[in-house]
Design a protein around this motif. Structure first.
Motif, PDB file in Angstrom:
ATOM      1  N   ASN A  63       0.860  -1.189   0.000  1.00 27.38           N
ATOM      2  CA  ASN A  63       0.000   0.000   0.000  1.00 27.38           C
ATOM      3  C   ASN A  63       0.897   1.240   0.000  1.00 27.38           C
ATOM      4  O   ASN A  63       1.006   1.958   0.996  1.00 27.38           O
ATOM      5  CB  ASN A  63      -0.922  -0.035   1.232  1.00 27.38           C
ATOM      6  N   GLU A  64       1.537   1.484  -1.156  1.00 30.12           N
ATOM      7  CA  GLU A  64       2.534   2.557  -1.252  1.00 30.12           C
ATOM      8  C   GLU A  64       1.938   3.939  -1.043  1.00 30.12           C
ATOM      9  O   GLU A  64       2.595   4.847  -0.545  1.00 30.12           O
ATOM     10  CB  GLU A  64       3.243   2.480  -2.611  1.00 30.12           C
ATOM     11  N   GLU A  65       0.668   4.124  -1.449  1.00 29.65           N
ATOM     12  CA  GLU A  65       0.006   5.425  -1.285  1.00 29.65           C
ATOM     13  C   GLU A  65      -0.632   5.563   0.094  1.00 29.65           C
ATOM     14  O   GLU A  65      -1.247   6.579   0.398  1.00 29.65           O
ATOM     15  CB  GLU A  65      -1.072   5.611  -2.361  1.00 29.65           C
ATOM     16  N   PRO A 100      -3.114   1.328   6.228  1.00 33.46           N
ATOM     17  CA  PRO A 100      -2.205   2.252   5.533  1.00 33.46           C
ATOM     18  C   PRO A 100      -0.781   1.713   5.423  1.00 33.46           C
ATOM     19  O   PRO A 100      -0.056   2.056   4.497  1.00 33.46           O
ATOM     20  CB  PRO A 100      -2.244   3.523   6.392  1.00 33.46           C
ATOM     21  N   LYS A 101      -0.382   0.869   6.357  1.00 37.27           N
ATOM     22  CA  LYS A 101       0.983   0.322   6.348  1.00 37.27           C
ATOM     23  C   LYS A 101       1.014  -1.131   5.869  1.00 37.27           C
ATOM     24  O   LYS A 101       2.039  -1.791   5.941  1.00 37.27           O
ATOM     25  CB  LYS A 101       1.582   0.374   7.762  1.00 37.27           C
ATOM     26  N   GLY A 102      -0.128  -1.629   5.383  1.00 40.55           N
ATOM     27  CA  GLY A 102      -0.216  -3.038   4.993  1.00 40.55           C
ATOM     28  C   GLY A 102      -0.201  -3.229   3.491  1.00 40.55           C
ATOM     29  O   GLY A 102       0.554  -2.580   2.774  1.00 40.55           O
TER      30      GLY A 102
END
Length: 198
Positions: A63-65, A100-102
């Motif tokens: 999840n780069e964005e 968000p960090k996964g």
């Protein structure tokens, strides 16, 4: 799923011929001679959910964005009721909120997972849970929440028994969707928008 010893093709053909006789037909009649083989081929397709080798590979991405918005998908599904082995089918509406960090799902995989989980003798309620469980595991159980609504028409109610519209709707929520009524409202708005547009 516990191991089941499968009968040979000949045993299955004989069983199908017995069932044809049980309804008052002649399995040796010209139009029915190939029916046991056709049924076996059909079952291999529509019950592929019991075949681990056909389990879909669920592609995920970093999840780069750092997306933490609702991701929504919808489509059709077809399954078989475990009580009468008659079809039920309809529309599914699916959403999740990534960590968000996964990782995030390859969105085409949702339809593949729905199709695979539906390709068993099912209950509509269990089907919704099976889909969410499989997709959650693919994301290492890190997604913030899942929501699914499955609308179905059950031929076991439409064709037999009460012979009435066999419509049923099931919803299943996990994580933030369970506890945040505003997110659930947003999900239902997306369903309404999808239905208006197509």
């Amino acid at each position: 799923m516990e191991e089941v010893i499968r009968p040979s093709d000949n045993e299955v053909s004989d069983a199908i011929r017995t069932l044809i006789r049980a309804i008052g037909e002649n399995p040796e009649r010209e139009g029915l001679i190939g029916t046991p083989d056709r049924i076996m081929r059909m079952w291999k397709e529509i019950f592929r959910g019991y075949d681990e080798s056909q389990k879909p590979k669920i592609t995920t991405f970093d999840n780069e964005e750092e997306v933490s918005d609702i991701v929504f998908d919808s489509g059709d599904y077809y399954s078989m009721c475990e009580h009468h082995i008659l079809p039920f089918f309809g529309k599914y509406y699916f959403a999740y909120i990534p960590s968000p960090k996964g990782r995030i799902l390859g969105i085409s995989k949702v339809a593949r997972v729905v199709g695979y989980c539906a390709a068993r003798l099912q209950l509509q309620e269990r089907l919704a849970q099976d889909v969410v469980k499989m997709l959650s595991e693919a994301l290492n159980n890190e997604a913030l929440g899942f929501a699914i609504v499955m609308k179905g028409k059950h031929l076991c109610k439409t064709m037999r028994g009460v012979r009435n519209d066999g419509n049923m709707c099931v919803s299943h929520f996990t994580g933030v969707f369970q506890f945040n009524s505003e997110l659930r409202k947003e999900f239902y708005k997306l369903i309404d928008l999808q239905n208006r547009n197509g």
